[in-house]
Design a protein around this motif. Structure first.
Motif, PDB file in Angstrom:
ATOM      1  N   ASP A 162       0.831  -1.221   0.000  1.00 15.13           N
ATOM      2  CA  ASP A 162       0.000   0.000   0.000  1.00 15.13           C
ATOM      3  C   ASP A 162       0.859   1.263   0.000  1.00 15.13           C
ATOM      4  OD1 ASP A 162      -2.238  -1.608   0.124  1.00 15.13           O
ATOM      5  OD2 ASP A 162      -2.687  -1.179   2.224  1.00 15.13           O
ATOM      6  N   MET A 163       1.919   1.251   0.809  1.00 12.92           N
ATOM      7  CA  MET A 163       2.733   2.456   0.970  1.00 12.92           C
ATOM      8  C   MET A 163       3.693   2.701  -0.190  1.00 12.92           C
ATOM      9  SD  MET A 163       3.681   2.616   4.999  1.00 12.92           S
ATOM     10  CE  MET A 163       4.311   4.284   4.932  1.00 12.92           C
ATOM     11  N   PHE A 164       4.213   1.618  -0.798  1.00 13.51           N
ATOM     12  CA  PHE A 164       5.317   1.773  -1.734  1.00 13.51           C
ATOM     13  C   PHE A 164       4.981   1.551  -3.205  1.00 13.51           C
ATOM     14  CE2 PHE A 164       8.199   0.275   1.965  1.00 13.51           C
ATOM     15  CZ  PHE A 164       8.245   1.561   2.481  1.00 13.51           C
ATOM     16  N   LEU A 165       3.913   0.823  -3.517  1.00 14.27           N
ATOM     17  CA  LEU A 165       3.684   0.419  -4.904  1.00 14.27           C
ATOM     18  C   LEU A 165       3.528   1.609  -5.854  1.00 14.27           C
ATOM     19  CD1 LEU A 165       3.418  -1.869  -6.909  1.00 14.27           C
ATOM     20  CD2 LEU A 165       0.962  -1.903  -6.446  1.00 14.27           C
ATOM     21  N   LYS A 166       2.612   2.511  -5.569  1.00 14.39           N
ATOM     22  CA  LYS A 166       2.384   3.642  -6.488  1.00 14.39           C
ATOM     23  C   LYS A 166       3.583   4.576  -6.540  1.00 14.39           C
ATOM     24  CE  LYS A 166      -2.607   3.873  -6.539  1.00 14.39           C
ATOM     25  NZ  LYS A 166      -3.789   4.608  -6.133  1.00 14.39           N
ATOM     26  N   LYS A 167       4.219   4.773  -5.405  1.00 15.25           N
ATOM     27  CA  LYS A 167       5.316   5.742  -5.329  1.00 15.25           C
ATOM     28  C   LYS A 167       6.619   5.197  -5.920  1.00 15.25           C
ATOM     29  CE  LYS A 167       7.268   8.962  -1.992  1.00 15.25           C
ATOM     30  NZ  LYS A 167       7.266   9.400  -0.603  1.00 15.25           N
ATOM     31  N   PHE A 168       6.901   3.894  -5.661  1.00  8.43           N
ATOM     32  CA  PHE A 168       8.211   3.342  -6.032  1.00  8.43           C
ATOM     33  C   PHE A 168       8.173   2.168  -7.003  1.00  8.43           C
ATOM     34  CE2 PHE A 168       8.839   5.015  -1.641  1.00  8.43           C
ATOM     35  CZ  PHE A 168       9.694   6.057  -1.965  1.00  8.43           C
ATOM     36  N   GLY A 169       7.035   1.485  -7.137  1.00 17.58           N
ATOM     37  CA  GLY A 169       6.922   0.368  -8.066  1.00 17.58           C
ATOM     38  C   GLY A 169       7.124  -0.996  -7.422  1.00 17.58           C
ATOM     39  N   GLU A 170       6.822  -2.016  -8.208  1.00 16.99           N
ATOM     40  CA  GLU A 170       6.828  -3.407  -7.735  1.00 16.99           C
ATOM     41  C   GLU A 170       8.210  -3.877  -7.279  1.00 16.99           C
ATOM     42  OE1 GLU A 170       5.373  -7.045  -6.579  1.00 16.99           O
ATOM     43  OE2 GLU A 170       4.202  -5.291  -7.143  1.00 16.99           O
ATOM     44  N   GLU A 171       9.258  -3.452  -7.958  1.00 20.59           N
ATOM     45  CA  GLU A 171      10.609  -3.895  -7.590  1.00 20.59           C
ATOM     46  C   GLU A 171      10.947  -3.481  -6.155  1.00 20.59           C
ATOM     47  OE1 GLU A 171      15.282  -3.460  -8.953  1.00 20.59           O
ATOM     48  OE2 GLU A 171      13.734  -2.491 -10.164  1.00 20.59           O
ATOM     49  N   ILE A 172      10.636  -2.252  -5.787  1.00 16.79           N
ATOM     50  CA  ILE A 172      10.913  -1.766  -4.429  1.00 16.79           C
ATOM     51  C   ILE A 172      10.024  -2.487  -3.421  1.00 16.79           C
ATOM     52  CG2 ILE A 172      10.857   0.274  -2.914  1.00 16.79           C
ATOM     53  CD1 ILE A 172      13.176   0.233  -4.990  1.00 16.79           C
ATOM     54  N   VAL A 173       8.772  -2.745  -3.796  1.00 19.59           N
ATOM     55  CA  VAL A 173       7.878  -3.509  -2.917  1.00 19.59           C
ATOM     56  C   VAL A 173       8.500  -4.865  -2.610  1.00 19.59           C
ATOM     57  CG1 VAL A 173       5.650  -4.712  -2.792  1.00 19.59           C
ATOM     58  CG2 VAL A 173       5.747  -2.342  -3.606  1.00 19.59           C
ATOM     59  N   GLN A 174       8.953  -5.569  -3.649  1.00 21.50           N
ATOM     60  CA  GLN A 174       9.529  -6.905  -3.456  1.00 21.50           C
ATOM     61  C   GLN A 174      10.802  -6.863  -2.619  1.00 21.50           C
ATOM     62  OE1 GLN A 174       8.015  -9.790  -4.013  1.00 21.50           O
ATOM     63  NE2 GLN A 174       6.308  -8.500  -4.669  1.00 21.50           N
ATOM     64  N   LYS A 175      11.636  -5.853  -2.816  1.00 14.52           N
ATOM     65  CA  LYS A 175      12.858  -5.711  -2.015  1.00 14.52           C
ATOM     66  C   LYS A 175      12.502  -5.525  -0.541  1.00 14.52           C
ATOM     67  CE  LYS A 175      15.945  -3.823  -5.545  1.00 14.52           C
ATOM     68  NZ  LYS A 175      16.809  -2.701  -5.913  1.00 14.52           N
ATOM     69  N   ASN A 176      11.495  -4.705  -0.256  1.00 13.28           N
ATOM     70  CA  ASN A 176      11.082  -4.471   1.129  1.00 13.28           C
ATOM     71  C   ASN A 176      10.457  -5.721   1.747  1.00 13.28           C
ATOM     72  OD1 ASN A 176      11.302  -1.564   2.349  1.00 13.28           O
ATOM     73  ND2 ASN A 176      11.027  -1.316   0.145  1.00 13.28           N
ATOM     74  N   ILE A 177       9.719  -6.470   0.958  1.00 12.74           N
ATOM     75  CA  ILE A 177       9.133  -7.720   1.480  1.00 12.74           C
ATOM     76  C   ILE A 177      10.241  -8.725   1.789  1.00 12.74           C
ATOM     77  CG2 ILE A 177       7.711  -9.722   0.847  1.00 12.74           C
ATOM     78  CD1 ILE A 177       5.750  -7.677  -0.449  1.00 12.74           C
ATOM     79  N   ARG A 178      11.268  -8.793   0.937  1.00 13.01           N
ATOM     80  CA  ARG A 178      12.417  -9.666   1.249  1.00 13.01           C
ATOM     81  C   ARG A 178      13.100  -9.206   2.535  1.00 13.01           C
ATOM     82  NH1 ARG A 178      13.500  -9.345  -4.304  1.00 13.01           N
ATOM     83  NH2 ARG A 178      15.266  -7.947  -3.937  1.00 13.01           N
ATOM     84  N   ALA A 179      13.278  -7.902   2.699  1.00 11.54           N
ATOM     85  CA  ALA A 179      13.899  -7.359   3.911  1.00 11.54           C
ATOM     86  C   ALA A 179      13.053  -7.701   5.142  1.00 11.54           C
ATOM     87  CB  ALA A 179      14.078  -5.853   3.777  1.00 11.54           C
TER      88      ALA A 179
END
Length: 191
Positions: A162-179
């Motif tokens: 919710d927080m990152f997808l529109k602002k940063f895209g799927e790649e950043i979402v996936q990196k944060n989920i891995r973290a």
């Protein structure tokens, strides 16, 4: 009988993501059907200045409206703050202490004198590896989920999206989920 409220006090430095993490945690718990509060407390509002954030999570309405004075959990996002006596204010042997550090649990115990459960996670290192920057907040959220069970990872993943997808895209979402997942898997605690 008063409601059982799980109270969290975050200690970090402005710019490390403690405020955002406390907000994500609250929203994830809210999505789980819990009552929540999340709010920051700043001194000098500048990057690097010590700051606190607070959460309350409960199955019943929360009627308190003050700083957390008797935390169930203390989260320290910057281990250079461990010499500050405010870190342990109001703690008991039942309080859990989670510290972002590369140092061992015994170092934290010696530095603080804390006798309760201590957990450590190399959150900044994990963030650098997964995100390419040293923002440890999503890693710490994974550690909190593992150590306390107060929130389920799926709900935190939803908040990251919710927080990152529109602002940063799927790649950043996936990196944060891995973290997030690495924080969950790599946190270690004293007995």
């Amino acid at each position: 009988m008063p409601a059982k409220i799980f109270e969290i006090r975050w200690h970090g430095r402005a710019g490390q993501g403690a405020k955002s993490a406390s907000q994500m945690l609250a929203e994830a718990a809210l999505d789980m059907g819990k009552y929540v509060q999340a709010f920051p407390e700043y001194g000098a509002e500048r990057t690097g200045a010590p700051m606190k954030a607070f959460n309350r999570i409960s199955n019943e309405p929360i009627l308190l409206h003050c700083s957390v004075e008797k935390p169930s959990l203390v989260v320290v996002i910057d281990d250079t703050l461990l010499g500050n006596p405010d870190i342990l204010a109001g703690t008991t042997p039942e309080t859990i202490l989670i510290v972002n550090t590369v140092k061992p649990i015994e170092w934290v115990r010696q530095k603080t004198g804390f006798q309760g459960k201590i957990c450590v996670v190399k959150a900044t290192d994990i963030a650098l590896e997964e995100l390419g920057r040293g923002t440890p907040n999503t890693v710490v959220l994974g550690a909190i989920a593992r150590v306390t069970g107060i929130v389920e990872l799926k709900y935190v993943e939803d908040k990251i999206r919710d927080m990152f997808l529109k602002k940063f895209g799927e790649e950043i979402v996936q990196k944060n989920i891995r973290a997030l997942h690495r924080g969950y898997e790599e946190v270690t605690c004293s007995a």
